[in-house]
Design an enzyme around this catalytic site. Structure first.
Site, PDB file in Angstrom:
ATOM      1  CD  GLU A 126       7.934  -0.377   7.531  1.00  0.00           C
ATOM      2  OE1 GLU A 126       6.918  -1.012   7.224  1.00  0.00           O
ATOM      3  OE2 GLU A 126       8.214   0.736   7.043  1.00  0.00           O
TER       4      GLU A 126
ATOM      5  CD  GLU B 216       0.446  -1.470   8.327  1.00  0.00           C
ATOM      6  OE1 GLU B 216       0.211  -0.823   9.360  1.00  0.00           O
ATOM      7  OE2 GLU B 216       0.863  -0.946   7.274  1.00  0.00           O
TER       8      GLU B 216
ATOM      9  CE  LYS C 143       3.091  -5.907   3.770  1.00  0.00           C
ATOM     10  NZ  LYS C 143       2.619  -4.773   4.612  1.00  0.00           N
TER      11      LYS C 143
ATOM     12  CG  ASP D  84      -0.354  -0.020   2.524  1.00  0.00           C
ATOM     13  OD1 ASP D  84       0.877  -0.198   2.596  1.00  0.00           O
ATOM     14  OD2 ASP D  84      -1.083   0.135   3.525  1.00  0.00           O
ATOM     15  CB  SER D  85       4.572   1.729  -0.058  1.00  0.00           C
ATOM     16  OG  SER D  85       4.799   0.597  -0.864  1.00  0.00           O
TER      17      SER D  85
ATOM     18  CG  ASP E  35       0.314  -4.006   2.134  1.00  0.00           C
ATOM     19  OD1 ASP E  35       0.244  -4.826   3.076  1.00  0.00           O
ATOM     20  OD2 ASP E  35       1.186  -3.124   2.065  1.00  0.00           O
TER      21      ASP E  35
HETATM   22  O1  KIV Z   1       3.541  -1.138   1.605  1.00  0.00           O
HETATM   23  C1  KIV Z   1       4.704  -1.554   1.561  1.00  0.00           C
HETATM   24  O2  KIV Z   1       5.464  -1.285   0.626  1.00  0.00           O
HETATM   25  C2  KIV Z   1       5.175  -2.370   2.667  1.00  0.00           C
HETATM   26  C3  KIV Z   1       6.638  -2.614   2.725  1.00  0.00           C
HETATM   27  C4  KIV Z   1       7.260  -1.436   3.352  1.00  0.00           C
HETATM   28  C5  KIV Z   1       6.970  -3.863   3.422  1.00  0.00           C
HETATM   29  O3  KIV Z   1       4.423  -2.770   3.493  1.00  0.00           O
END
Ligand code: KIV
Length: 278
Positions: free
Chosen positions: A189, A122, A120, A51-52, A90
């Site tokens: 992280e 959190e 994924k 989600d970055s 994510d």
């Molecule tokens: O969203 C993302 O890119 C991440 C990485 C920083 C692991 O969760």
């Protein structure tokens, strides 16, 4: 006859990633677009549609504004060209925290509409029950502990975790809870090396570090960070290219050629076919 097509390239599976605990380090990068996924795919075990993407591609200040639709769209793009790496998507803020059932509905949508293999989440203190619910229903889950970018409004900033004893205990407990609930791997992280090593020793699934030292079972970076797309690089990133500089130079040269009428030249121009005389 089976309707299944045998792809020439075999994709890395969730159990294969889980089996890499303590073995050859897992190589993971973020991917958001089809052309970049195609370039990264032969080199990586895991491609994370993180989600970055909200910050890296869409210019958002953090990941809170990222939607399920954005994740699905970028997931579809990555899946069109990534043939070998395990693709993990994510779950964005707000798509899994309300409870296991809502999380399952959204996760099932992500897997169905993208064709990716895993999601994924959190892993805050309350998420273990949701991870178990998802895994029991066929959704492979990667956890994420330590600095949790989606908690930025609670934390006030992106802050490294584990500096106090209380924080260390919490990160360790969240990692253990995610592993016990059935997560197949876990991103760690922004934590000090000692805590990364402690977490890695405590769980029987691979830990994948980002800003979490060499003490993890694998490494992940935001691809655009390691390729030098930004003018600022976090301490934990090593730059392997200067794409920002290279792109600036290339575009500057092209702009100068256009202004001086050097571009396009004959080689870059279409001409009408000469009439054939009969
Ligand atoms: O969203 C993302 O890119 C991440 C990485 C920083 C692991 O969760």
């Amino acid at each position: 006859m089976s309707a299944q097509r045998q792809d020439a390239v075999r994709r890395v599976t969730v159990p294969e990633v889980a089996a890499r605990k303590g073995g050859e380090p897992l190589v993971c990068l973020t991917a958001y677009t089809a052309p970049m996924a195609e370039i990264l795919d032969p080199h990586c075990d895991v491609l994370l549609v993180g989600d970055s993407v909200g910050m890296v591609v869409h210019g958002l200040p953090n990941t809170v504004g990222v939607t399920l639709e954005m994740m699905i769209l970028h997931g579809q793009a990555v899946m069109r060209t990534a043939k070998r790496a395990l693709v993990v998507i994510d779950m964005p803020f707000g798509s899994y925290e309300a409870g296991p059932q809502a999380a399952f509905e959204n996760a099932a949508r992500v897997l169905k509409e993208t064709g990716a293999q895993a999601i994924k989440v959190e892993s805050g203190p309350t998420i273990a029950e949701t991870i178990r619910y998802l895994v029991e229903r066929g959704v492979p889950v990667m956890g994420h502990v330590g600095l949790r970018p989606q908690a930025v409004n609670v934390d006030g900033a992106f802050k490294a975790k584990g500096r106090t004893e209380d924080e260390r205990t919490r990160v360790l407990a969240e990692a253990e809870a995610a592993a016990d609930a059935g997560a197949f791997s876990i991103v760690v992280e922004g934590v000090a090396e000692s805590l990364a090593r402690e977490v890695t020793a405590a769980v029987d699934i691979p830990t994948i570090g980002i800003g979490a030292s060499a003490g993890c079972d694998g490494q992940i970076l935001v691809t655009d960070d390691m390729l030098g797309m930004f003018d600022w690089t976090p301490k934990f990133v090593r730059r392997y290219a200067d794409l920002r500089g290279d792109i600036g130079q290339a575009v500057g040269r092209w702009a100068a050629d256009v202004r001086a009428r050097r571009f396009p030249a004959e080689a870059e121009t279409y001409f009408a076919r000469k009439a054939v005389e009969g």
